[in-house]
Motif scaffolding. Sequence first.
Motif, PDB file in Angstrom:
ATOM      1  N   ALA A   6       0.842  -1.204   0.000  1.00  0.00           N
ATOM      2  CA  ALA A   6       0.000   0.000   0.000  1.00  0.00           C
ATOM      3  C   ALA A   6       0.873   1.248   0.000  1.00  0.00           C
ATOM      4  N   ALA A   7       1.972   1.208   0.740  1.00  0.00           N
ATOM      5  CA  ALA A   7       2.863   2.366   0.807  1.00  0.00           C
ATOM      6  C   ALA A   7       3.466   2.659  -0.568  1.00  0.00           C
ATOM      7  N   LEU A   8       3.806   1.592  -1.289  1.00  0.00           N
ATOM      8  CA  LEU A   8       4.379   1.779  -2.624  1.00  0.00           C
ATOM      9  C   LEU A   8       3.313   2.313  -3.583  1.00  0.00           C
ATOM     10  N   ARG A   9       2.149   1.688  -3.544  1.00  0.00           N
ATOM     11  CA  ARG A   9       1.095   2.075  -4.487  1.00  0.00           C
ATOM     12  C   ARG A   9       0.570   3.481  -4.207  1.00  0.00           C
ATOM     13  N   SER A  10       0.610   3.916  -2.944  1.00  0.00           N
ATOM     14  CA  SER A  10       0.100   5.256  -2.645  1.00  0.00           C
ATOM     15  C   SER A  10       1.203   6.302  -2.742  1.00  0.00           C
ATOM     16  N   GLY A  11       2.405   5.875  -3.151  1.00  0.00           N
ATOM     17  CA  GLY A  11       3.478   6.841  -3.374  1.00  0.00           C
ATOM     18  C   GLY A  11       4.156   7.319  -2.106  1.00  0.00           C
ATOM     19  N   GLN A  12       3.972   6.601  -1.010  1.00  0.00           N
ATOM     20  CA  GLN A  12       4.661   7.004   0.220  1.00  0.00           C
ATOM     21  C   GLN A  12       6.103   6.527   0.236  1.00  0.00           C
ATOM     22  N   VAL A  13       6.366   5.451  -0.466  1.00  0.00           N
ATOM     23  CA  VAL A  13       7.741   5.012  -0.681  1.00  0.00           C
ATOM     24  C   VAL A  13       7.918   4.790  -2.186  1.00  0.00           C
ATOM     25  N   ASP A  14       9.177   4.789  -2.625  1.00  0.00           N
ATOM     26  CA  ASP A  14       9.443   4.617  -4.055  1.00  0.00           C
ATOM     27  C   ASP A  14       9.948   3.216  -4.354  1.00  0.00           C
ATOM     28  N   TRP A  15      10.120   2.427  -3.301  1.00  0.00           N
ATOM     29  CA  TRP A  15      10.864   1.184  -3.457  1.00  0.00           C
ATOM     30  C   TRP A  15      10.458   0.290  -2.314  1.00  0.00           C
ATOM     31  N   VAL A  16      10.077  -0.963  -2.579  1.00  0.00           N
ATOM     32  CA  VAL A  16       9.873  -1.893  -1.474  1.00  0.00           C
ATOM     33  C   VAL A  16      10.693  -3.153  -1.679  1.00  0.00           C
ATOM     34  N   GLU A  17      11.168  -3.680  -0.567  1.00  0.00           N
ATOM     35  CA  GLU A  17      11.866  -4.948  -0.577  1.00  0.00           C
ATOM     36  C   GLU A  17      10.827  -6.061  -0.516  1.00  0.00           C
ATOM     37  N   TYR A  18      11.118  -7.126  -1.165  1.00  0.00           N
ATOM     38  CA  TYR A  18      10.316  -8.345  -1.159  1.00  0.00           C
ATOM     39  C   TYR A  18       8.798  -8.116  -1.229  1.00  0.00           C
ATOM     40  N   PRO A  19       8.291  -7.691  -2.392  1.00  0.00           N
ATOM     41  CA  PRO A  19       6.834  -7.654  -2.555  1.00  0.00           C
ATOM     42  C   PRO A  19       6.313  -9.088  -2.566  1.00  0.00           C
ATOM     43  N   ALA A  20       5.137  -9.308  -1.992  1.00  0.00           N
ATOM     44  CA  ALA A  20       4.584 -10.668  -1.978  1.00  0.00           C
ATOM     45  C   ALA A  20       4.417 -11.153  -3.411  1.00  0.00           C
ATOM     46  N   PRO A  21       4.783 -12.433  -3.689  1.00  0.00           N
ATOM     47  CA  PRO A  21       4.722 -12.917  -5.080  1.00  0.00           C
ATOM     48  C   PRO A  21       3.362 -12.696  -5.738  1.00  0.00           C
ATOM     49  N   ASP A  22       2.257 -12.826  -4.959  1.00  0.00           N
ATOM     50  CA  ASP A  22       0.950 -12.686  -5.608  1.00  0.00           C
ATOM     51  C   ASP A  22       0.605 -11.228  -5.935  1.00  0.00           C
ATOM     52  N   SER A  23       1.410 -10.277  -5.443  1.00  0.00           N
ATOM     53  CA  SER A  23       1.131  -8.877  -5.771  1.00  0.00           C
ATOM     54  C   SER A  23       1.878  -8.441  -7.030  1.00  0.00           C
ATOM     55  N   ILE A  24       2.781  -9.288  -7.506  1.00  0.00           N
ATOM     56  CA  ILE A  24       3.666  -8.860  -8.586  1.00  0.00           C
ATOM     57  C   ILE A  24       2.953  -8.620  -9.925  1.00  0.00           C
ATOM     58  N   PRO A  25       2.050  -9.528 -10.358  1.00  0.00           N
ATOM     59  CA  PRO A  25       1.369  -9.243 -11.641  1.00  0.00           C
ATOM     60  C   PRO A  25       0.637  -7.901 -11.618  1.00  0.00           C
ATOM     61  N   GLY A  26      -0.038  -7.590 -10.513  1.00  0.00           N
ATOM     62  CA  GLY A  26      -0.766  -6.328 -10.405  1.00  0.00           C
ATOM     63  C   GLY A  26       0.166  -5.131 -10.451  1.00  0.00           C
ATOM     64  N   LEU A  27       1.303  -5.246  -9.763  1.00  0.00           N
ATOM     65  CA  LEU A  27       2.269  -4.151  -9.759  1.00  0.00           C
ATOM     66  C   LEU A  27       2.809  -3.912 -11.161  1.00  0.00           C
ATOM     67  N   LYS A  28       3.129  -5.012 -11.841  1.00  0.00           N
ATOM     68  CA  LYS A  28       3.648  -4.876 -13.208  1.00  0.00           C
ATOM     69  C   LYS A  28       2.624  -4.178 -14.093  1.00  0.00           C
ATOM     70  N   ALA A  29       1.351  -4.594 -13.952  1.00  0.00           N
ATOM     71  CA  ALA A  29       0.289  -4.016 -14.777  1.00  0.00           C
ATOM     72  C   ALA A  29       0.125  -2.530 -14.507  1.00  0.00           C
ATOM     73  N   SER A  30       0.453  -2.104 -13.301  1.00  0.00           N
ATOM     74  CA  SER A  30       0.317  -0.677 -12.978  1.00  0.00           C
ATOM     75  C   SER A  30       1.580   0.106 -13.280  1.00  0.00           C
ATOM     76  N   GLY A  31       2.527  -0.515 -13.948  1.00  0.00           N
ATOM     77  CA  GLY A  31       3.710   0.215 -14.385  1.00  0.00           C
ATOM     78  C   GLY A  31       4.877   0.205 -13.416  1.00  0.00           C
ATOM     79  N   PHE A  32       4.762  -0.514 -12.315  1.00  0.00           N
ATOM     80  CA  PHE A  32       5.889  -0.589 -11.384  1.00  0.00           C
ATOM     81  C   PHE A  32       6.958  -1.522 -11.952  1.00  0.00           C
ATOM     82  N   GLN A  33       8.207  -1.250 -11.584  1.00  0.00           N
ATOM     83  CA  GLN A  33       9.294  -2.103 -12.057  1.00  0.00           C
ATOM     84  C   GLN A  33       9.528  -3.204 -11.024  1.00  0.00           C
TER      85      GLN A  33
END
Lengths: 314, 557
Positions: B270-297
């Motif tokens: 949530a912190a990454l998606r809301s722009g409170q941080v620019d970088w997170v360590e170890y995103p949960a594997p099941d969150s990765i497809p959604g993050l990719k789709a939203s343009g996160f690296q």
Amino acid sequence: MLLYTLRRILYAVPIALAVSLVCFMLVHIAPGDPIDAILPPDASAETVALVRKDYGLDKPLPVQFGLWLAHVVQGDFGRSIANRRLVADELVSAASKTFILATTAASLGFVIGCILGGLAGAFRGTLIDRAAVSFAVGGVSVPHYWLGMVLVIIFSVTLGWLPSMSAGPGDWAWDWLHIRHLILPAITLSVIPAGLVTRTVRGVVVEILSQDFMTTLRGKGLRRLMLTVHVMKNAAPTALAVMGLQLGYLMGGSILVETVFAWPGTGMMLNQAIFQRDIPVLQGTTLVLAMIFVALNLLVDLIQTALDPRMRRT
Amino acid sequence: MKNPILTLCGLGRRDEYFKGRATNRRSKKSILVSAVILGAGLLASAPLHAQTLRVGMTTSDVPTTGGIPDNGSEGGRFAGYPIFDALVNWDFTKTDQISDLTPGLATEWHIDPNDHKRWIFTLREGVRFHDGTAFKADDVIWNFDRHLNEAAPHFDKAQARSYRTYTSMVEKYEKIDDTHVALYTRVPFSMLPYLISRVFMVSPTQYAKIGNWQDFQKAPAGTGPFKVEKVTPRTSIELVRNDDYWDKTRVPKLKRLVLMPIPDANTRLAALRSGQVDWVEYPAPDSIPGLKASGFQIVTKPYPHVWAWHANNSDASPISDRRVRLALNYGLDRKSLVEMLGGTAIPARGPWPDSYKYFGRPSENYTYNPDKARALLKEAGYGPGGKTLKLKVQVPTAGSGNMVPLPMAEFVQQSYKELGIETEYTVVDWGTMLNTMRQRPDRPGAPHLDVVNHGLPISDPTQFFLNFHGSSAPPNGSNWSLYKNPKVDALLDKAFESFEPKERDELIAQAHALVVDDAPWVFVVHDLNPRALSPKVKGFKQAQSWYQDFTQVTVDE
């Protein structure tokens, strides 16, 4: 009154002792070891033994407990095993953060609860009543962490209005930079007390409205506003009692909300201390929280007496 | 009167709705709504972060910042190398291979040809600590005193013990001249530079000014590319660029680096998606497809990590039969597991990834081959017509390096069920598991266990030694499996006494190949060290290491 207060304060001593002892025993009965949290996984058994000795964890349990108690009596809560910081300092910083969150949530809950409960009681059986009661049931039943996440998804991730976590940069201050971090966790946390207070106030108001003196007052031709004042006066002690207890729960029970919002209060500290078996932190935090609970109860009793002359303490 | 902001927000129409009811109410309402919108506008205007990188770490607290970072490798990654240097650093520039050592505060080091216990380090000149004082040979001695000399006034009793893994091989140390120091090892040990890469150098002057290690954490002075500006316990570490960093190629491009502990994976997301941080360590594997789709690296790279079943090789366990262990290694569909993990891991064929120089040339190649697994089991007397293979496995709930242990363990369990193997899981917290692994599985009175399921770093050959050398059985090392192959032991002993890098590496690779063939563990996957970065973050090249370089990163505004 003074005697009563003194006696209540004295009662707190055995409570504190019992709480500490139970907590101490629970920590030691549970498997796991504080040393594991501070040493690398490949530390040798010899190193583990040395460190254990350094922390006095090799001594028999009653001795450990006695030593801890002797220090606490002198105001020394010791140092955290995990990060070596003074537990007392940590407690002050964490408890103040939790206090900010808990009082905000409690005030919010109290205000919402009084308004909804009052309306529901006054308009018993109407749509307003049913809506307020549904809100109360929902508020009490909804899981905190779930509501927190939903609020984060709506207000932080989708709308981008409010931050999703932490208590803001650096130390706390009452400025917008920090208050914006408080809003979502406070709303999340306020839902349970709001629900409880709604239900309580509704019940009390219904009861008061059906009493003879209200009929008399109405008969005397008092206006609605004045009637409301009378109802409020009579309902306040009960509402306050419920709220005081709720504030106590909020001070100790916000572990889930603090974890979801990474709010650096006692809840998060306890959570972390449990996982790391950080005994001094666990002991200190539970003791302080128990004392806050006792103190809040006492305070509520005293305020109730002040508000309601029928409750004389001797 | 139409409010343009309201119309823009689609609220204008709602405003019309009230028109017919009461005109004065309508204007009040309009003011109210405008106020709400204005408020929301204020809410949205978050403070500007010029060239600031904000990172969400997985740790539950900020790592200690006094030069002995806790919180394992993540602590070293964030509160170690960014702030400090060791005599020997890790090289982050060659990202196509597993990272190795590079000169840090020492420009060169070698073994004394006449004394294989004496290492000579040439110190870098012209380096300044963050407090402005120059780095000298005396400072090296002073820093080793902090760790090892109990008689020194600044001996760091509280923290030094936790670094004994890195320092205990050092017997004594001395200053040779202003630019040279010597370190003596207890036995000839060619891997010393790896061990002392976690012994960070801090400023004695700054310590003298502050007077104790506890307060030193709040204002430490190292020599690293970032300086500590502010430490707020349980909230953040704020670092600023060190313009005077000695390695001019690694003077940070960022102005500020803010590190925040966010242990909960959903909160980090949530912190990454809301722009409170620019970088997170170890995103949960099941969150990765959604993050990719939203343009996160999503960045991933192999590094020396292995998630494995540590098999109890002592006689008491059916898994002590090599055929059984081979069957387990061949009977696991690692590719599907990797798919389940959203590509955040790669299949493991041994303790080290096969791209590493130490992989060697093993004869077994653990691809998915259920028929071969069944045949091996049958040979060992299990399967249809024989006994049922039953295994007791300890599984952790979480912990550094354990990835997402429970879903992964369930996958493995299901795979083995298809081979007719019954697995009984005991789920414990990580601390309990570490405690299990510090004791021999065959000690009298120990509850019977066939497997401990653990993910761990094998960053360098010393950790390989601690896991696979016969003398490393608990309590001396991490060889809980009680694996013992005299050939492996001899190769490793020889390697550690060899000061010729090529020969040494070849010996270690041979030992590794033997371990792969003996299969004391079931090698499951190598983690790919996933992290999720906002699209604004540029210039990060993930090293194949437990540590990373933040100096080349920029953040678009």
